[in-house]
Write a protein that holds these residues in place. Sequence first.
Motif, PDB file in Angstrom:
ATOM      1  N   VAL A 181       0.571  -1.237  -0.058  1.00  0.00           N
ATOM      2  CA  VAL A 181      -0.100   0.044  -0.063  1.00  0.00           C
ATOM      3  C   VAL A 181       0.832   1.235  -0.010  1.00  0.00           C
ATOM      4  O   VAL A 181       1.902   1.155   0.556  1.00  0.00           O
ATOM      5  CB  VAL A 181      -0.994  -0.057   1.105  1.00  0.00           C
ATOM      6  N   ALA A 182       0.551   2.266  -0.763  1.00  0.00           N
ATOM      7  CA  ALA A 182       1.451   3.498  -0.898  1.00  0.00           C
ATOM      8  C   ALA A 182       0.709   4.627  -0.207  1.00  0.00           C
ATOM      9  O   ALA A 182      -0.625   4.857  -0.142  1.00  0.00           O
ATOM     10  CB  ALA A 182       1.365   3.722  -2.448  1.00  0.00           C
ATOM     11  N   LEU A 191       7.885  -0.145  13.312  1.00  0.00           N
ATOM     12  CA  LEU A 191       6.675  -0.814  12.919  1.00  0.00           C
ATOM     13  C   LEU A 191       5.916  -1.267  14.240  1.00  0.00           C
ATOM     14  O   LEU A 191       6.582  -1.893  15.044  1.00  0.00           O
ATOM     15  CB  LEU A 191       7.015  -1.994  11.805  1.00  0.00           C
ATOM     16  N   GLU A 192       4.683  -1.252  14.283  1.00  0.00           N
ATOM     17  CA  GLU A 192       4.129  -1.848  15.694  1.00  0.00           C
ATOM     18  C   GLU A 192       2.992  -2.755  15.421  1.00  0.00           C
ATOM     19  O   GLU A 192       2.902  -3.047  14.291  1.00  0.00           O
ATOM     20  CB  GLU A 192       3.342  -0.725  16.451  1.00  0.00           C
ATOM     21  N   VAL A 228       9.315  -1.452   5.029  1.00  0.00           N
ATOM     22  CA  VAL A 228       8.891  -0.003   4.759  1.00  0.00           C
ATOM     23  C   VAL A 228      10.011   0.537   3.777  1.00  0.00           C
ATOM     24  O   VAL A 228      10.964   0.361   3.835  1.00  0.00           O
ATOM     25  CB  VAL A 228       8.811   0.716   6.061  1.00  0.00           C
ATOM     26  N   ALA A 229       9.497   1.349   3.012  1.00  0.00           N
ATOM     27  CA  ALA A 229      10.362   1.964   1.861  1.00  0.00           C
ATOM     28  C   ALA A 229       9.651   3.383   1.339  1.00  0.00           C
ATOM     29  O   ALA A 229       8.644   3.567   1.720  1.00  0.00           O
ATOM     30  CB  ALA A 229      10.711   1.279   0.873  1.00  0.00           C
ATOM     31  N   SER A 283       5.077  -2.865   2.545  1.00  0.00           N
ATOM     32  CA  SER A 283       4.973  -4.005   1.835  1.00  0.00           C
ATOM     33  C   SER A 283       4.821  -5.504   2.885  1.00  0.00           C
ATOM     34  O   SER A 283       5.523  -5.295   3.674  1.00  0.00           O
ATOM     35  CB  SER A 283       5.981  -4.406   0.630  1.00  0.00           C
ATOM     36  N   ARG A 284       4.107  -6.409   2.211  1.00  0.00           N
ATOM     37  CA  ARG A 284       4.092  -7.532   2.870  1.00  0.00           C
ATOM     38  C   ARG A 284       5.624  -8.243   2.500  1.00  0.00           C
ATOM     39  O   ARG A 284       5.901  -8.351   1.195  1.00  0.00           O
ATOM     40  CB  ARG A 284       3.149  -8.607   2.830  1.00  0.00           C
ATOM     41  N   GLN A 285       5.916  -9.067   3.631  1.00  0.00           N
ATOM     42  CA  GLN A 285       7.169 -10.017   3.218  1.00  0.00           C
ATOM     43  C   GLN A 285       6.926 -11.281   2.382  1.00  0.00           C
ATOM     44  O   GLN A 285       7.359 -11.685   1.272  1.00  0.00           O
ATOM     45  CB  GLN A 285       8.086 -10.233   4.437  1.00  0.00           C
ATOM     46  N   GLN A 286       5.634 -11.663   2.702  1.00  0.00           N
ATOM     47  CA  GLN A 286       4.886 -12.936   2.083  1.00  0.00           C
ATOM     48  C   GLN A 286       3.814 -12.557   1.348  1.00  0.00           C
ATOM     49  O   GLN A 286       2.889 -11.978   1.915  1.00  0.00           O
ATOM     50  CB  GLN A 286       4.724 -14.276   3.033  1.00  0.00           C
TER      51      GLN A 286
END
Length: 554
Positions: free
Chosen positions: A402-403, A425-426, A435-436, A510-513
């Motif tokens: 998501v942006a 990140l919580e 996160v980028a 972004s999700r890792q997976q």
Amino acid sequence: PARYFDTKTTEPISFFLSGLEELLSWQPNSNDEFNVSAVPLAKRQPPLQSRRPRTLVCHDMRGGYLEDRFIQGSATRNPYVFYHWRYIDIFVYFSHHTVTIPPVVWTNAAHRNSVPVLGTFITEWTDGEKLCEAFLAGGEEAYGAVAKQLARIAQHYRFDGWLVNIENKLSAAAVGNLPLFLRDLTARVHSAVPGGLVIWYDSVLKDGTLRWQNELNDENRMFFDACDGLFTNYNWKEVQLERTQRLAGPRQNDIYVGVDVFARGDVIGGGFDTNKSLRLIRQYGLSTAIFAPGWVYEHLGKENFLQNENRFWGSLAEYLPTHSICTLPLTTSFSLGMGNTTFLDGKDEESGPWYDLSAQDIQPLYPEQQGTLNTSCCLQDAWCGGSSLQLQGTIPPGEERVAVRLFSLQMPAPPKLFVTLLYKLEGPQPDDFTVALEVTTWDSGICFEGNPTSLPEPNGRYHPRFLPAPPPGLAKLLAACHRGSHGWTSRCYELELQDCSLRDLSLIVSRQQPSLQETSFTCLLGEVRVLDTASVAASPVQVQGVTASQLWWQ
């Protein structure tokens, strides 16, 4: 002197002037240097004078000069703050004193966020009649002296002009000179203050009677013609918007249609229905003046103020054209100029409430997407100052990321950019996300990343290159690249662009997976910086001639 310093604490305070005598005898004074704004008005795109509807906010709260009068801040719990600066164009500080000089903390916060600030010159009731008779009926010398002083005051304290509000009836002689006074004041403000403004409030008519028109018409047009804009009264109906638009012609953006958020009198909208008024006003291409949006704080209370404030401005966002940042460096810790604690490098340095709008940072956009994204201010944890920016949202099933658009930018990209980010990140599984940052550019066939052999990115989306360590020349400034602590993660990026124009700075979560489930995330942003490498490498200007005065030992 009590005007300049609080009698209880001796701290410097902002002040107003009462009556004609105080105005005419005003002179700059070494005691009032605290009141001079230290923040120049930041440039913006599009410029204020562009042909598009504008949004003016008129701040009127319990007589004014509350805790915001303390120039060096105060220990106020749950104060009123305004931070949706990207969505508004002009800020007016209003009170019922003859000459309202905006408290300098407001001018500093607004200027940092590219918004000009106006003071108020008001006369009302029988005292107002006498005052107007004294300076307007007196002829050119008398009204010229008032115009000259008002322009000098704006220039000296470095705010941007005046709202003029004559709320009393006028003699034939006085009303005859009123357009001449407005022309004189407007000309003097324009020459004394770059980008200065004089706006007239819809009150007296050309025959001197006091009768609010709720529109532009032949009874009040000569006052509109003599200055930069008209702020209408609040009891208008749609037919009046139509007539106003027709009569204003090419100057329709200089009509600020009044909307009272307290909804006093026979008005459309108000409160959480203010969007109804704005929808109509924008249909006619007119600007708007939102009066007393402090309703959120005064009527709904201090407790959930930040939540309610985001809800209020979020409900209006589709009718509020935003303005973009057009200069670098851009650096912010998202502080609101208040807090329950003072944080430094992610650590709680000093507990206890504080309030100082001069310490408010550049504010981002506050995007809301129903159900999928919520942007808010977090007072419980911050990297620096009193608050961080909290992004809560969900990544929909089957989607990877998501942006979140943080800043709109509009400027030529320097050949090389450094971007730094501090985040936390919580939630139950922070390791599930990355996160980028993403930088977008305006579409152009000639915009390239790095060397000319690389192809243009589709949609002009660029992901700056992650730097594990800062370049040697910038190690000191970019110590942030590996100084994450107290749970904060620090990232440093580099982006080389050729012939590009910057458009947006967004955060990508972004999700890792990959997953077919909806996944919720909470991310705190502690600091973002966008730096032009060339100017960062240049050595800063040396400060000279520092003096200290009025030293009081306690």
